[in-house]
Design an enzyme around this catalytic site. Structure first.
Site, PDB file in Angstrom:
ATOM      1  N   ARG A  58       0.847  -1.214   0.000  1.00  0.00           N
ATOM      2  CA  ARG A  58       0.000   0.000   0.000  1.00  0.00           C
ATOM      3  C   ARG A  58       0.871   1.248   0.000  1.00  0.00           C
ATOM      4  NH1 ARG A  58      -1.850   2.448   4.313  1.00  0.00           N
ATOM      5  NH2 ARG A  58      -2.130   0.574   5.563  1.00  0.00           N
ATOM      6  N   TYR A 111     -15.154  15.597 -15.367  1.00  0.00           N
ATOM      7  CA  TYR A 111     -15.758  14.259 -15.278  1.00  0.00           C
ATOM      8  C   TYR A 111     -16.727  14.259 -14.081  1.00  0.00           C
ATOM      9  CZ  TYR A 111     -16.133   9.297 -14.303  1.00  0.00           C
ATOM     10  OH  TYR A 111     -16.612   8.044 -14.037  1.00  0.00           O
ATOM     11  N   ASP A 183      -6.352  17.872 -14.996  1.00  0.00           N
ATOM     12  CA  ASP A 183      -6.686  16.509 -15.421  1.00  0.00           C
ATOM     13  C   ASP A 183      -6.315  16.415 -16.897  1.00  0.00           C
ATOM     14  OD1 ASP A 183      -7.889  14.194 -16.395  1.00  0.00           O
ATOM     15  OD2 ASP A 183      -9.551  14.294 -14.963  1.00  0.00           O
ATOM     16  N   LYS A 208      -7.571   5.192 -19.416  1.00  0.00           N
ATOM     17  CA  LYS A 208      -7.872   5.680 -20.757  1.00  0.00           C
ATOM     18  C   LYS A 208      -6.645   5.554 -21.671  1.00  0.00           C
ATOM     19  CE  LYS A 208     -11.856   6.439 -18.945  1.00  0.00           C
ATOM     20  NZ  LYS A 208     -11.767   6.907 -17.624  1.00  0.00           N
TER      21      LYS A 208
HETATM   22  N1  LCS Z   1     -10.935  12.078 -15.370  1.00  0.00           N
HETATM   23  C1  LCS Z   1     -11.503  11.961 -16.588  1.00  0.00           C
HETATM   24  C2  LCS Z   1     -11.292  13.043 -17.595  1.00  0.00           C
HETATM   25  C3  LCS Z   1     -12.283  10.854 -16.879  1.00  0.00           C
HETATM   26  O1  LCS Z   1     -12.829  10.765 -18.108  1.00  0.00           O
HETATM   27  C4  LCS Z   1     -12.474   9.841 -15.898  1.00  0.00           C
HETATM   28  C5  LCS Z   1     -13.310   8.635 -16.166  1.00  0.00           C
HETATM   29  C6  LCS Z   1     -11.879  10.016 -14.641  1.00  0.00           C
HETATM   30  C7  LCS Z   1     -11.105  11.133 -14.430  1.00  0.00           C
HETATM   31  C8  LCS Z   1     -12.023   8.997 -13.553  1.00  0.00           C
HETATM   32  O2  LCS Z   1     -11.218   7.914 -13.807  1.00  0.00           O
HETATM   33  P1  LCS Z   1     -11.537   6.387 -13.394  1.00  0.00           P
HETATM   34  O3  LCS Z   1     -11.713   6.382 -11.914  1.00  0.00           O
HETATM   35  O4  LCS Z   1     -12.784   5.970 -14.097  1.00  0.00           O
HETATM   36  O5  LCS Z   1     -10.318   5.664 -13.827  1.00  0.00           O
HETATM   37  N2  LCS Z   1     -14.154   8.766 -17.269  1.00  0.00           N
HETATM   38  C9  LCS Z   1     -15.075   7.921 -17.630  1.00  0.00           C
HETATM   39  C10 LCS Z   1     -15.953   8.127 -18.701  1.00  0.00           C
HETATM   40  O6  LCS Z   1     -15.971   9.138 -19.411  1.00  0.00           O
HETATM   41  N3  LCS Z   1     -16.768   7.131 -18.828  1.00  0.00           N
HETATM   42  O7  LCS Z   1     -16.507   6.163 -17.902  1.00  0.00           O
HETATM   43  C11 LCS Z   1     -15.435   6.607 -17.049  1.00  0.00           C
END
Ligand code: LCS
Length: 393
Positions: A58, A111, A183, A208
């Site tokens: 962790r 997001y 971000d 992503k």
């Molecule tokens: N930041 C952005 C720009 C994102 O698109 C997402 C997830 C996150 C942070 C959060 O990341 P995660 O915890 O999911 O790894 N975006 C998503 C979307 O557009 N559709 O499903 C997840």
């Protein structure tokens, strides 16, 4: 190998990798929750910091550290902190930088859960948040209060593709003593380097583009300097949202092809954007590589490429959006983005169905908005799929 002065593609392949006693060509998976100390003194030294030996996964782990160092070098930052998800990265940053009585100014079109956790949860601990259209930096200045500590932007924003001027935000942050967090998920460090433009912290949903294969969820934070690194790592470890070693191994494998995946997807995206722009059933399209994007000049200035994300509106509105979802077959009808496969989604009927119309509009999400994440398939096949799908809208 010291890759600090090497080119971006060399870093993709080698940064963070280390030699082991067997000469492994790839970073092995250290799937161990805990690590043996050589002696009581060694254990004591690991805890005091006198030794940088591993203690407990962790806190730190060799496979995870290899990934953290890789991404830190790609972003030209001080250090990386890998997390179990993008939301783990965002929550760790909020926890480290905000406290009772403090205020954050954020892009309106971040997001959804990055906004939700502030409104629903951090608010319970006395944190205030204001969401503005950061594409116009005057809105940021107007929202800053005496207790503002953080300026948080997402650019290009999900799913509106609004673009915010990172260098201008860095100036504002400096003038008002704020920490600028970016971000960078939609661009990845291949297309945009926020720390070089003056940001203090950059973060990603690694799920992503960086991983790129729609097979793991993860996140990463990179700081410009050591102070913020220590502060944020402390919160990540206390929240317990560390990445897992196997997850890190998958990302180390995925990131190696980041630039060739993005180049290919972007080439496809440009052709698709032009096709959609000329399509009679498409009311509007927002792709940073089109001259019609309201911030095309800014995109050219701060991004080294236009990426493969776009949103477009259908003349037939909500119903047409739903119909298109049911009439495409190559594009996967799925959330997430940035993978090798093309994905399509309709926020109004899917991800944002539970959000009130007023809040959707306030975030720039109209009923007709379709989000498209272009993959690396043959572009003619993707266009054919869209053509067939749109014929019924
Ligand atoms: N930041 C952005 C720009 C994102 O698109 C997402 C997830 C996150 C942070 C959060 O990341 P995660 O915890 O999911 O790894 N975006 C998503 C979307 O557009 N559709 O499903 C997840």
């Amino acid at each position: 190998m010291n890759t600090k002065d090497k080119g971006f593609n060399t870093k993709l392949i080698h940064a963070g990798a280390f030699d082991d006693e067997f000469g492994s060509a790839t970073v092995p998976i250290y799937q161990s929750s805990t690590f043996k100390f050589k002696s009581a003194q060694h254990g004591a030294d690991c805890f005091s910091g006198a030794s940088d030996g591993y203690i407990y996964t962790r806190i730190a782990n060799p496979t995870i550290r290899a990934l953290e160092q890789n991404i830190a070098q790609l972003e030209n930052g001080y250090g990386g902190i890998a997390t179990s998800s993008g939301m783990g990265a965002i929550s760790s940053v909020y926890m480290a930088l905000l406290g009772a009585g403090s205020h954050i100014v954020s892009s309106r079109a971040v997001y959804g859960p990055a906004r939700g956790v502030l409104e629903q949860d951090f608010s319970r601990f006395g944190v205030e948040a204001t969401f503005v259209n950061t594409a116009d930096t005057n809105n940021i200045v107007a929202a800053i209060k005496q207790n503002t500590k953080v300026l948080y932007i997402e650019t290009p924003a999900n799913p509106t593709m609004e673009i915010t001027d990172i260098a201008a935000c860095a100036e504002i942050a400096k003038a008002h003593n704020l920490i600028l967090v970016v971000d960078n998920t939609f661009c990845s460090p291949y297309l945009q380097k926020p720390l070089e433009l003056g940001a203090d912290v950059v973060l990603h949903s690694i799920t992503k583009f960086i991983n790129g294969h729609a097979d793991i969820v993860g996140g990463v934070i990179v700081t410009k300097g050591p102070e913020l690194y220590k502060k944020i790592r402390h919160c990540m470890v206390y929240l317990g949202c560390n990445m897992d070693p196997t997850q890190a191994f998958m990302v180390i494998r995925g990131v190696k092809t980041l630039s060739i995946r993005i180049d290919r997807a972007e080439e496809n995206a440009m052709k698709i954007a032009r096709y959609l722009e000329a399509h009679p059933k498409v009311a509007w399209i927002k792709y940073p590589g089109l001259e019609s994007h309201p911030q095309y000049e800014l995109a050219k200035k701060q991004m080294s490429g236009f990426g493969s994300m776009m949103s477009f509106g259908l003349k037939g509105g909500y119903e047409a959006g739903e119909k298109l979802m049911n009439n495409v077959h190559l594009a996967l009808l799925a959330v997430s983005l940035g993978g090798v496969e093309t994905l399509i989604q309709h926020p109004a009927s899917m991800t944002h169905a539970a959000v009130s119309k007023e809040n959707k509009l306030a975030a720039g999400i109209t009923d007709d908005l379709v989000r498209f994440s272009v993959g690396i398939e043959d572009v003619d096949d993707i266009i054919e799929d869209l053509k067939n799908g749109l014929a019924n809208c």
